[in-house]
Each structure stands twice: as C-alpha cells, then as structure tokens.
Motif scaffolding. Structure first.
Motif, mmCIF file in Angstrom:
data_model
loop_
_atom_site.group_PDB
_atom_site.id
_atom_site.type_symbol
_atom_site.label_atom_id
_atom_site.label_comp_id
_atom_site.label_asym_id
_atom_site.label_seq_id
_atom_site.Cartn_x
_atom_site.Cartn_y
_atom_site.Cartn_z
ATOM 1 N N ASP A 216 -4.249 -0.773 -8.281
ATOM 2 C CA ASP A 216 -2.900 -0.370 -8.663
ATOM 3 C C ASP A 216 -2.656 1.110 -8.347
ATOM 4 O O ASP A 216 -3.550 1.805 -7.844
ATOM 5 C CB ASP A 216 -2.630 -0.714 -10.138
ATOM 6 N N PRO A 217 -1.451 1.629 -8.613
ATOM 7 C CA PRO A 217 -1.147 3.030 -8.275
ATOM 8 C C PRO A 217 -2.051 4.043 -8.965
ATOM 9 O O PRO A 217 -2.208 5.169 -8.478
ATOM 10 C CB PRO A 217 0.312 3.187 -8.727
ATOM 11 N N ASP A 218 -2.636 3.658 -10.099
ATOM 12 C CA ASP A 218 -3.539 4.548 -10.831
ATOM 13 C C ASP A 218 -4.994 4.359 -10.424
ATOM 14 O O ASP A 218 -5.902 4.835 -11.108
ATOM 15 C CB ASP A 218 -3.386 4.314 -12.340
ATOM 16 N N LYS A 219 -5.203 3.637 -9.304
ATOM 17 C CA LYS A 219 -6.549 3.373 -8.778
ATOM 18 C C LYS A 219 -7.378 2.511 -9.713
ATOM 19 O O LYS A 219 -8.611 2.556 -9.704
ATOM 20 C CB LYS A 219 -7.297 4.678 -8.469
ATOM 21 N N LYS A 220 -6.718 1.715 -10.522
ATOM 22 C CA LYS A 220 -7.409 0.779 -11.402
ATOM 23 C C LYS A 220 -7.412 -0.597 -10.748
ATOM 24 O O LYS A 220 -6.402 -1.051 -10.220
ATOM 25 C CB LYS A 220 -6.708 0.690 -12.758
ATOM 26 N N SER B 49 -0.124 0.180 -4.072
ATOM 27 C CA SER B 49 -1.146 -0.778 -4.522
ATOM 28 C C SER B 49 -1.615 -1.573 -3.311
ATOM 29 O O SER B 49 -0.904 -1.702 -2.325
ATOM 30 C CB SER B 49 -0.567 -1.730 -5.580
ATOM 31 N N ARG B 50 -2.795 -2.129 -3.389
ATOM 32 C CA ARG B 50 -3.300 -2.890 -2.251
ATOM 33 C C ARG B 50 -4.245 -3.993 -2.688
ATOM 34 O O ARG B 50 -4.895 -3.901 -3.740
ATOM 35 C CB ARG B 50 -4.000 -1.974 -1.258
ATOM 36 N N GLY B 51 -4.316 -5.030 -1.885
ATOM 37 C CA GLY B 51 -5.291 -6.083 -2.115
ATOM 38 C C GLY B 51 -6.664 -5.642 -1.646
ATOM 39 O O GLY B 51 -6.796 -4.935 -0.646
ATOM 40 N N LEU B 52 -7.697 -6.064 -2.365
ATOM 41 C CA LEU B 52 -9.076 -5.706 -2.016
ATOM 42 C C LEU B 52 -9.895 -6.921 -1.594
ATOM 43 O O LEU B 52 -10.631 -6.866 -0.607
ATOM 44 C CB LEU B 52 -9.770 -5.020 -3.204
ATOM 45 N N SER C 76 -13.627 6.944 21.087
ATOM 46 C CA SER C 76 -13.120 6.646 22.426
ATOM 47 C C SER C 76 -11.778 5.927 22.374
ATOM 48 O O SER C 76 -11.111 5.789 23.392
ATOM 49 C CB SER C 76 -14.125 5.790 23.212
ATOM 50 N N VAL C 77 -11.412 5.428 21.202
ATOM 51 C CA VAL C 77 -10.116 4.770 21.029
ATOM 52 C C VAL C 77 -9.343 5.489 19.942
ATOM 53 O O VAL C 77 -9.923 5.989 18.980
ATOM 54 C CB VAL C 77 -10.289 3.275 20.677
ATOM 55 N N MET C 78 -8.030 5.571 20.121
ATOM 56 C CA MET C 78 -7.177 6.273 19.168
ATOM 57 C C MET C 78 -6.453 5.257 18.279
ATOM 58 O O MET C 78 -5.816 4.332 18.786
ATOM 59 C CB MET C 78 -6.155 7.127 19.902
ATOM 60 N N PRO C 79 -6.524 5.424 16.967
ATOM 61 C CA PRO C 79 -5.908 4.445 16.062
ATOM 62 C C PRO C 79 -4.401 4.604 15.972
ATOM 63 O O PRO C 79 -3.851 5.693 16.085
ATOM 64 C CB PRO C 79 -6.569 4.767 14.721
ATOM 65 N N ALA C 80 -3.716 3.498 15.777
ATOM 66 C CA ALA C 80 -2.274 3.477 15.537
ATOM 67 C C ALA C 80 -1.927 2.155 14.886
ATOM 68 O O ALA C 80 -1.913 1.121 15.559
ATOM 69 C CB ALA C 80 -1.497 3.664 16.837
ATOM 70 N N GLY C 81 -1.687 2.147 13.589
ATOM 71 C CA GLY C 81 -1.359 0.894 12.926
ATOM 72 C C GLY C 81 -1.947 0.801 11.534
ATOM 73 O O GLY C 81 -2.309 1.806 10.921
ATOM 74 N N ARG C 82 -2.085 -0.400 11.044
ATOM 75 C CA ARG C 82 -2.591 -0.654 9.689
ATOM 76 C C ARG C 82 -4.114 -0.640 9.675
ATOM 77 O O ARG C 82 -4.769 -0.556 10.715
ATOM 78 C CB ARG C 82 -2.069 -2.002 9.189
ATOM 79 N N ASP C 83 -4.671 -0.796 8.488
ATOM 80 C CA ASP C 83 -6.114 -0.599 8.338
ATOM 81 C C ASP C 83 -6.945 -1.858 8.467
ATOM 82 O O ASP C 83 -8.170 -1.807 8.331
ATOM 83 C CB ASP C 83 -6.415 0.074 6.993
ATOM 84 N N GLY C 84 -6.332 -3.017 8.731
ATOM 85 C CA GLY C 84 -7.094 -4.247 8.915
ATOM 86 C C GLY C 84 -7.579 -4.886 7.638
ATOM 87 O O GLY C 84 -8.313 -5.882 7.689
ATOM 88 N N SER C 85 -7.171 -4.361 6.476
ATOM 89 C CA SER C 85 -7.697 -4.882 5.213
ATOM 90 C C SER C 85 -7.295 -6.331 4.971
ATOM 91 O O SER C 85 -8.074 -7.114 4.420
ATOM 92 C CB SER C 85 -7.230 -4.002 4.048
ATOM 93 N N GLY C 86 -6.080 -6.705 5.389
ATOM 94 C CA GLY C 86 -5.655 -8.089 5.191
ATOM 95 C C GLY C 86 -6.482 -9.060 6.003
ATOM 96 O O GLY C 86 -6.848 -10.146 5.528
ATOM 97 N N ALA D 57 0.807 -1.215 0.000
ATOM 98 C CA ALA D 57 0.000 0.000 0.000
ATOM 99 C C ALA D 57 0.841 1.267 0.000
ATOM 100 O O ALA D 57 0.424 2.294 -0.551
ATOM 101 C CB ALA D 57 -0.943 -0.007 1.212
ATOM 102 N N GLN D 58 2.020 1.244 0.603
ATOM 103 C CA GLN D 58 2.855 2.437 0.632
ATOM 104 C C GLN D 58 3.543 2.655 -0.711
ATOM 105 O O GLN D 58 3.764 1.716 -1.472
ATOM 106 C CB GLN D 58 3.935 2.293 1.701
ATOM 107 N N SER D 59 3.916 3.882 -0.976
ATOM 108 C CA SER D 59 4.741 4.159 -2.145
ATOM 109 C C SER D 59 6.182 3.796 -1.822
ATOM 110 O O SER D 59 6.571 3.746 -0.647
ATOM 111 C CB SER D 59 4.657 5.644 -2.516
ATOM 112 N N TRP D 60 6.981 3.543 -2.849
ATOM 113 C CA TRP D 60 8.391 3.240 -2.598
ATOM 114 C C TRP D 60 9.098 4.449 -1.987
ATOM 115 O O TRP D 60 9.953 4.318 -1.121
ATOM 116 C CB TRP D 60 9.064 2.835 -3.897
ATOM 117 N N LYS D 61 8.710 5.628 -2.402
ATOM 118 C CA LYS D 61 9.346 6.847 -1.887
ATOM 119 C C LYS D 61 9.154 6.971 -0.384
ATOM 120 O O LYS D 61 10.068 7.390 0.336
ATOM 121 C CB LYS D 61 8.753 8.063 -2.593
#
Length: 606
Positions: free
Chosen positions: A273-277, A253-256, A323-333, A117-121
């Motif tokens: 993909d990076p182009d949102k396709k 890019s990310r898995g859906l 009431s809870v503060m997020p810190a971490g990944r989005d749980g998509s996996g 999901a992250q960019s290489w940069k």
C-alpha cells in the motif's frame, strides 16, 4: 489484522482516504511536469554485469520453470502481511488496459478493487495516438465503414501468423464499440478540446494500399494545444467514473505476488500500500494489467532477442544489462503471472523500435526518398513503418542518412497512408503551422527549423534547403564521390518516376514523385552507436487462451487469472506494424474492455 473492508468503507479508506478528483488542467500538469510522460513509472534496476544468465537451479523459487533466470528469483513471501481486503475482482494496474477494465466491471455491478503503482497526483499513461475501427465517432465524420475481417486479416498477414487470432479479432471487431462506450464517461468539452481524429477526411492521393499493404483511418490523437499527450487525463475520467460506480482505487500501491489454492486457482494477491505495508487481497479473480518489462534492464536483456543481439552486433557485451536502455514498466505483472505458472510467448521478441540509426524523416512526416552515407538510395521508402529499419542499423557509422524532397512536398503528403510518422492532413492548424515554416525556409548551410509535433510537445527539427542538388548535397554532409553519387541518384530516381516504375527498390508507384522543383529540401540523421533502446509496448507478454485467461506450459488455463494490455502476449509478434497509427494503445484498451467480460463470465460460472 484488519477485517476486510466493505465496498462503502473502501471508498472512504482507500487511496488518499477520499475521492479522487481532477485538480489541474492537462496544460498546467505538463507544464509543471516538464515532460509528456513519466517513462520511469517502472523500476530501473541497475543490475550488475553478468547477472542475466540462468540462475542457480538448486534454489527453490516455487516456479515451475526449469533454468529459472535470475530476474524470476526472489518471489515475495505471501505470509508476511499486515491486513486483509475482500473483493470479487482485483485489477493490478490502471493504465491503457486497466482503466477500461475497472470501469467495465464497476458498471456491471462487480465489486472490484484496482491497485496502481503511480500516485494519483502523477498518474499518466502511455497512449496519445489511439487506433480504433468503425467507431461511431469516426463514422459520423464521414469515414467509410470497414469490413472488420479485412482489418483482422491485415494484422494477421503482418504478424506472419505469430499471434493469437482471437485477440486480433477482438481488436478488429470491437475496438470501435469500446471507444464509443468509453466516450460516454468523458465530458464532451474535454473530448472536443483534446481529441483530434487524424486524417478523418482521407488523404486524396492515397490509393488505400502501399505495395499491397493496407492502411485504415481510425487514429484519435489526444493532444493539448502544445502537443503534449492529453490521454492521461482522459483515463482519469474513466477511473473517477469507476469510483462513482463503487470501484475501489488504491494508488501508490502495487501487486507483489498472486495467491493460489491447492488446485492452482488464483484466489487473490499480496500487495503493497502507499505506506509500504503489505496487505492481502482475497478475491475470486485477478486481472493483471501492469504493463511490459521495458523498464527492467535484466528482463530486457534476457527476453528481448532483438535488443540483446543488436547490441552484440554493435560490439557490446551481450551479458551486460547496461548495453540496453530501459523504457517502460518494471515487468512485475509478468513476473507475478509466471510465478503462478504462466508462460511467456515465444520469440523472436522485438522492440517497438530500436531507436538506433532509425530512418530519418521530415518533421511533418511522410515517406520521402532516402539516401545513405554513400549518397545512394538503398531501400523502398514506401514500405517504411514505425518499427525499426534493420537496414539502417547495419549502415557504416559516422556518415548520414538523408531524406529529400522539393517544393511539391505538400502534394506529396496527400499520397501518404495512415500509419505512424505520417502527418495529420485533417488538422488545419497543424497544416497552417507547417506551411508557414516551409514558406519561410532559408537556403544556405545554416538551415531552417520546422515544427515537430512530438509527444513531448512542439519541438523544432533542422532542415536544409538549396537552389541546386549539388549545394544541397554539401549542406547535408556529403563530400567527394558521395556528393556526386547523391546528385546522380536523384536524377535516376526522377527518371524512374517518369516511367512510373522503381526498378531499383520497388517503391509504390503512387509514391514516385520527382524531385525537380527548387528549392530542394533535405534532412539528415547522423549514424551513431550507443546502448540499444526502444519501447516494447505490445511485444513479449504471457500466453492466454484467447479469453485473456493466462495459461500454463501445457496450455491449460489458470483458473481466476487473466492478463490484458502489455502483460498479454501474442498480439503483434515479430515487429510493431501500423496499418493505423496508435494500434498498440487501441489494442491494449480493447483487451482490457473484453477481458473484463470474460472475468464476469468466470464469476458466473459460464
């Protein structure tokens, strides 16, 4: 629809349509980024109040579960994609578990594609402290070889049986092998500059056990000179090596959603993909290494018993995601695995630490005597670990918790173990800095600053010093009877030190070190209240069969579906414990390394 790319075509067409390289140093990267880690890699959905309870069961989600929670609804459409890609193995996520998994597969000649999901940069990963056991890297420095059975049993005792023994065995027996293998792909000049083996000389006063609990040497701390995490760049070298060996890399890019055949076997995934396709990956197996769900408020509130109910105990609305503060990944996996029929490990699901009224400590670490708002000792300090201190969370608000020592602080540190919040006694430069700070201490109500080697760089922590305990009590914020109690408690503590037995709270005799040599030094933590936050790290992932193969509710494996890292549950259980600092990261990396082997066995029919 574009036909599936061959391996050579994918090397050219994927990611930035070119080869990934390291363009700037870690120092330049973190200077530009201005923080050590992008904790916002995942989504942070601003979920409205009241959406945590179970969703409408009349909605067809395609998921096997009853009472489907709202965060598990809205499974992406698998039919809507623009092109296809063919490969043998798809790895979703290139973090602590994903990077070694991709490299392991590529090294074995497996046609593998990784989406991240992250960019290489901006690519970065969580680990800085990394615990491995019996690595040649440590053995060559004189660290004694441990019996891996002792390590395995220590983790099982701390988890009180709430783990999968095979996963813990993999870590105890194979983490050192994994680390030595990994170092072959990282330039020696990078390792020598940024990899710091913690406490490899051993702490001379440490007896090996603390109240029956064992600690082990094995932490590698990846730091820049300014104490920023440097492992993100170590992980980049693994991915570049994997690409050289033929792996396909797709960043941004990310898995859906996973794809399955009529028998339920996983045969690919729909990704973005990076182009949102949307594109479809056709493969023989998928290894999900997409991390935890700590960045998803809705999942956090629903799944983390500790964070939800701690917020409730503070008088907050237990149905309000704020009431809870997020810190971490989005749980998509985790969601993808569950849509495919996987199940979450059973609770209780604790946070790594709640970051609410945590036990205070000095910038240089150590388990020093601790006193509460009434000036009295209230716990066994030697048993404190990196996980949350529940007794601190229950203290009255508005007062302070304090830690106290004297001018023997340096000798005291020689007695500490090798868990988190302990100072690296084998780092001569860090010792020089702390000694300089402490030698320049100033008595008085203004206090003085001591260097704090945080993951976000070198910070400063305020300490107080005084020539008498009475003065120190005032500087730490004690007044009236609380100040008097503080002085009496220190005197009582000293008497127990002389006897060699803490009859009040059971502190390990090796840590009973009297506070008599002025100036006396203390640090204070004010008891407050706010949204409960804290990383999940290894807590609360999907269940696997011990071969990292994701299982269904009836515990039969889902063919072709594997999970590693923080997507994989049953690794630590009730609370984060640290016989060695950084074992969460070391365990995650080992799981990716070993899971890749099981994926290869699946491909060959073994």
């Amino acid at each position: 629809m574009i036909a599936g790319f061959t391996r050579e075509e994918r090397k050219v067409n994927m990611e930035y349509r070119g080869k990934v390289t390291i363009e700037i140093s870690p120092e330049e990267y973190y200077k530009k980024k201005n923080n050590h880690i992008n904790h916002g890699h995942g989504q942070f959905p601003d979920t409205p109040k009241g959406t945590m309870p179970e969703a409408d069961e009349s909605r067809d989600t395609g998921c096997f579960m009853q009472n489907v929670p709202s965060w598990l609804r809205d499974m992406p459409d698998a039919r809507d994609f623009e092109y296809e890609v063919d490969t043998k193995v798809l790895v979703i996520g290139a973090g602590a578990a994903g990077a070694p998994a991709v490299l392991r597969l590529a090294q074995a000649g497996v046609d593998v594609l990784c989406v991240e999901a992250q960019s290489w940069k901006n690519y970065d990963v969580y680990p800085m402290d990394m615990a491995v056991y019996n690595s040649k890297y440590f053995l060559d420095k004189g660290v004694p070889e441990y019996d891996p059975v002792d390590i395995m049993n220590e983790y099982q005792r701390k988890a009180v049986g709430h783990i999968h023994p095979q996963l813990i065995r993999d870590y105890a027996f194979r983490s050192g092998e994994m680390f030595d293998w990994m170092l072959k792909f990282i330039p020696e000049e990078y390792t020598s500059k940024y990899a710091h083996p913690m406490n490899y000389r051993g702490n001379p006063g440490f007896a090996g056990e603390i109240c029956g609990s064992r600690d082990f040497i094995g932490t590698v701390q990846w730091r820049t000179e300014d104490a920023f995490s440097a492992w993100g760049y170590g992980s980049r070298y693994l991915l570049m090596a994997a690409q050289e060996l033929g792996a396909g890399l797709m960043f941004s890019s990310r898995g859906l959603r996973l794809l399955q055949d009529d028998n339920g076997a996983v045969t690919g995934a729909v990704c973005l993909d990076p182009d949102k396709k949307k594109f479809r990956v056709n493969c023989k197996a998928v290894l999900v290494c997409a991390g935890d769900f700590g960045g998803n408020r809705e999942m956090l509130l629903d799944l983390s018993d500790q964070m939800r109910n701690l917020a409730w105990s503070y008088g907050m609305d237990r149905t309000d995601p704020k009431s809870v503060m997020p810190a971490g990944r989005d749980g998509s996996g985790i969601k993808m695995c569950m849509w495919a029929g996987g199940v979450m490990e059973a609770g209780p699901r604790a946070a790594m630490n709640t970051m609410v009224n945590k036990k205070p400590g000095f910038a240089f670490g150590g388990c020093f005597p601790t006193f509460g708002p009434d000036g009295k000792r209230f716990m066994n300090e030697s048993l404190t670990r990196h996980g949350s201190s529940a007794v601190c969370d229950m203290l009255p608000l508005g007062g302070v918790i304090t830690c106290v020592t004297d001018m023997n602080w340096d000798e005291y540190l020689d007695r500490q173990g090798y868990g988190h919040d302990m100072f690296d006694r084998s780092n001569d430069e860090y010792r020089r800095i702390i000694k300089e700070d402490m030698n320049n201490l100033k008595t008085g109500p203004e206090g003085f600053e001591v260097t704090n080697f945080m993951q976000g760089g070198m910070g400063k922590s305020l300490c107080m010093a005084a020539d008498t305990l009475e003065e120190l009590a005032q500087y730490l914020g004690y007044r009236g009877e609380a100040a008097d109690s503080f002085v009496r408690e220190v005197e009582r503590y000293n008497e127990m030190c002389d006897k060699g037995r803490d009859g009040d709270w059971g502190c390990d005799p090796n840590f009973l070190f009297p506070i008599r040599r002025p100036p006396f030094i203390g640090t204070a933590w004010k008891l407050g209240r706010g949204p409960v936050r804290g990383g999940l790290v290894q807590h609360a992932g999907v269940c696997t069969d011990g071969r990292y193969n994701v299982v269904r509710a009836d515990r039969t494996p889902i063919a072709g579906l594997y999970a590693a890292g923080n997507c994989c549950g049953q690794r630590y259980a009730i609370q984060y414990h640290t016989p060695t600092a950084g074992n969460s990261a070391g365990s995650a990396m080992t799981s990716g390394y070993v899971a890749a082997e099981h994926v290869m066995e699946y491909l060959t029919g073994r």
